[in-house]
Design an enzyme around this catalytic site. Structure first.
Site, PDB file in Angstrom:
ATOM      1  CD  GLU A 328      -1.632  -2.383   1.772  1.00 25.67           C
ATOM      2  OE1 GLU A 328      -0.418  -2.676   1.809  1.00 25.67           O
ATOM      3  OE2 GLU A 328      -2.525  -3.151   2.180  1.00 25.67           O
ATOM      4  CE  LYS A 439      -3.797  -7.816  25.472  1.00 22.01           C
ATOM      5  NZ  LYS A 439      -4.829  -6.883  25.126  1.00 22.01           N
TER       6      LYS A 439
HETATM    7  P1  AMP Z   1       3.642  -6.505   1.862  1.00 20.24           P
HETATM    8  O1  AMP Z   1       2.513  -5.593   1.604  1.00 20.24           O
HETATM    9  O2  AMP Z   1       3.408  -7.905   1.414  1.00 20.24           O
HETATM   10  O3  AMP Z   1       4.917  -5.948   1.342  1.00 20.24           O
HETATM   11  O4  AMP Z   1       3.798  -6.621   3.440  1.00 20.24           O
HETATM   12  C1  AMP Z   1       3.968  -5.494   4.243  1.00 20.24           C
HETATM   13  C2  AMP Z   1       4.281  -5.914   5.651  1.00 20.24           C
HETATM   14  O5  AMP Z   1       5.523  -6.633   5.684  1.00 20.24           O
HETATM   15  C3  AMP Z   1       4.497  -4.753   6.593  1.00 20.24           C
HETATM   16  O6  AMP Z   1       3.285  -4.234   7.075  1.00 20.24           O
HETATM   17  C4  AMP Z   1       5.327  -5.402   7.692  1.00 20.24           C
HETATM   18  O7  AMP Z   1       4.521  -6.147   8.596  1.00 20.24           O
HETATM   19  C5  AMP Z   1       6.184  -6.386   6.939  1.00 20.24           C
HETATM   20  N1  AMP Z   1       7.511  -5.800   6.690  1.00 20.24           N
HETATM   21  C6  AMP Z   1       7.964  -5.238   5.560  1.00 20.24           C
HETATM   22  N2  AMP Z   1       9.241  -4.847   5.701  1.00 20.24           N
HETATM   23  C7  AMP Z   1       9.620  -5.141   6.970  1.00 20.24           C
HETATM   24  C8  AMP Z   1      10.810  -4.961   7.753  1.00 20.24           C
HETATM   25  N3  AMP Z   1      11.924  -4.447   7.227  1.00 20.24           N
HETATM   26  N4  AMP Z   1      10.786  -5.364   9.033  1.00 20.24           N
HETATM   27  C9  AMP Z   1       9.690  -5.917   9.577  1.00 20.24           C
HETATM   28  N5  AMP Z   1       8.544  -6.128   8.898  1.00 20.24           N
HETATM   29  C10 AMP Z   1       8.501  -5.745   7.612  1.00 20.24           C
END
Ligand code: AMP
Length: 547
Positions: A328, A439
């Protein structure tokens, strides 16, 4: 009083016309489904993109039409990015790893009029044959010699381009015009579509080039292992030409050995992808004794990178830069800490600093809120849900009012679902996904923290922590692990290993070994699948015979 400056609408195609002029000796190196390595320059690519644009119009496609792709990283996929958006149509990248049912849903939901498919993926289209949207024109991305024998009524990509002119007058349209569509691999319900515009895409490219100077350097070779079907390969098809880099496209073989060989022969300087891919490369480097020649910079994102992985690459002399973002958000929202910020730090301090998600890119704003929506301080300690705002963030989901209503707050900020802290110096640390937190007795336990420390144990190659129901504490953490070798650490070993970093009540109640962890369609560990696999799991204290 208004400024007296021209207004030119931002267009994606202008990135490629610029690169063809400014960096004529840079371009694309692609591993092809046909089995060979293909090399081309940006000027040659621009000429082919013009031919493609004529061909698309010949198929009756134009402004606003959705054109789907089902393809790996390669030069024809890159051409579609520019050719489709160049005529004002929308390039809808479909993830070939999605279950058939979701693929059918999104082709239908997007209202795609054409589908461009890689040779190696035609089987997926054949499997969907009876459910394809009516009137969808399939085009196989290959030449006449390699056209497959298929029952699908499909055109041949190279035939389409063959007789078209190499020049075109690219049309002008408002910069808010839609250019790309990517569905999130939703954890619940149907996938949701992020619809990027020319404006958001060009701004994102500029923001990333400005924010990642250590990785994006003229004349170097960049390897996007992150797929072009996943959030535009984090924008690399735009940032690489803008920064004057050559892109090395790995095709469909993303295992450690294939990546190593490609990186070695093509002198890859920077490589971008999710931690699971780098675990494969790390193992291969350890096997061969040295990293691929010329490899200096690693961008990891999409999921939290384990500390042990960051330390291992840094020890090899490869600078790790962790970026955080979301589909997004186009997707990149942060940059890792620049070397200058870390120059006086010890090795351990550097690795610790790189564990965070970095600092925001220019143009992205952060807000941390509690359950009631109250804004929390950026003090590095107060944890809350992260909301974002900016020109590269979605303002709604495509054709999905229910998901849209749930995603934004009253002021129009987008809720990421990530639980995070932001420091006074702007450092973002993702503590967990709100759905992945455990939790226990009313207190939150971060699954990411537990995973990070457990992966550092020499007996564990990869792991994931999930919450399992508990009658007294509500939920308790369980560690699901892939062993590194024959010897398997016991729960007591793990507790002893992690005791310095956690309170006793935060430590996992059990460790369960598995051969491999389930992955999502974008290559991240799928907690949703794990939770399903562990639906009948019983904690040790409730097993028969336990005291
Ligand atoms: P996507 O839309 O599939 O790219 O997923 C996005 C989600 O991936 C984010 O809201 C995070 O939860 C996780 N995410 C992306 N980059 C990182 C990062 N460097 N460290 C931790 N979580 C990440």
């Amino acid at each position: 009083m208004q400024g007296l400056m021209m207004h030119r609408d931002l267009r994606i195609i202008d990135i490629l016309t610029f690169a063809a002029e400014a960096f004529p000796d840079q371009g694309l190196i692609s591993v092809r489904d046909e089995g060979d390595l293909h090399r081309t320059t940006y000027p040659e690519t621009l000429a082919r993109v013009a031919r493609l644009a004529h061909a698309l119009r010949g198929l009756g496609l134009g402004v606003g039409d959705r054109v789907a792709t089902l393809a790996w990283n390669g030069y024809r996929h890159f051409e579609l990015y520019y050719g489709v958006s160049g005529i004002g149509a929308v390039c809808h990248t479909v993830n070939p790893r999605l279950p058939a049912e979701q693929m059918r849903y999104i082709l239908d939901h997007a209202g795609d009029r054409a589908l461009f498919v890689d040779l190696s993926l035609i089987g997926l289209v054949e499997a969907l044959r009876d459910d394809l949207p009516v009137g969808l024109q399939v085009v196989v991305m290959t030449d006449r010699t390699h056209m497959p024998d298929t029952a699908i009524d499909a055109l041949c990509y190279e035939d389409l381009l063959a007789d078209e002119p190499e020049a075109i007058d690219w049309p002008e349209f408002p910069e808010e015009t839609a250019a790309g569509l990517c569905y999130t691999s939703g954890t619940t319900g149907h996938p949701k579509g992020a619809l990027y515009s020319h404006r958001s895409t060009v701004l994102h490219a500029l923001m990333v080039v400005a924010g990642h100077p250590q990785s994006l350097a003229v004349g170097r070779h960049a390897l996007p292992v992150v797929p072009l079907f996943h959030v535009n390969a984090w924008g690399m098809p735009y940032t690489a030409p803008l920064a004057g880099m050559t892109m090395v496209m790995p095709g469909r073989h993303l295992d450690g050995a294939s990546l190593y060989d490609l990186m070695q022969t093509e002198q890859v300087y920077t490589a971008w992808g999710v931690p699971t891919v780098w675990a494969g490369l790390q193992a291969e480097i350890e096997k061969r004794g040295a990293p691929p020649a010329g490899f200096e910079d690693l961008v990891v994102g999409g999921a939290a990178a384990p500390r042990a992985m960051i330390a291992a690459f840094e020890e090899m002399g490869i600078k790790v830069n962790q970026a955080w973002g979301m589909t997004e958000m186009s997707p990149i929202g942060t940059r890792g800490l620049l070397p200058a910020a870390l120059k006086d730090a010890t090795f351990d301090e550097q690795v610790d600093a790189k564990m965070g998600a970095g600092r925001r890119l220019f143009g992205v704003e952060f807000k941390i809120v509690d359950d009631d929506g109250t804004v929390l301080p950026h003090d590095g300690e107060t944890t809350g849900e992260l909301y974002v705002r900016g020109n590269t963030v979605v303002s709604a989901y495509y054709g999905n009012d229910t998901a849209t209503a749930a995603a934004f707050d009253a002021e129009g900020w987008f809720g990421t679902g990530d639980v995070a802290t932001v420091g006074p110096d702007g450092r973002l640390i993702i503590r967990d996904r709100s759905k992945d937190l455990v939790k226990s007795g009313g207190e939150w336990i971060s699954s990411i923290d537990l995973e990070n420390h457990a992966t550092a144990h020499p007996g564990i190659r990869a792991c994931a922590v999930i919450a399992v129901p508990h009658p007294k504490w509500d939920e308790r953490p369980v560690l699901v692990a892939v062993p590194a070798g024959e010897a398997r650490p016991t729960l007591e070993d793990i507790h002893g290993f992690m005791a310095d970093h956690f309170a006793k009540w935060q430590l996992p109640d059990d460790i369960v070994f598995v051969d491999e962890l389930p992955l999502t369609a974008t290559g991240k560990v799928s907690k949703l699948t794990l939770r399903k696999q562990f639906a009948d799991y019983v904690l040790p204290e409730f097993r028969e015979g336990s005291a």
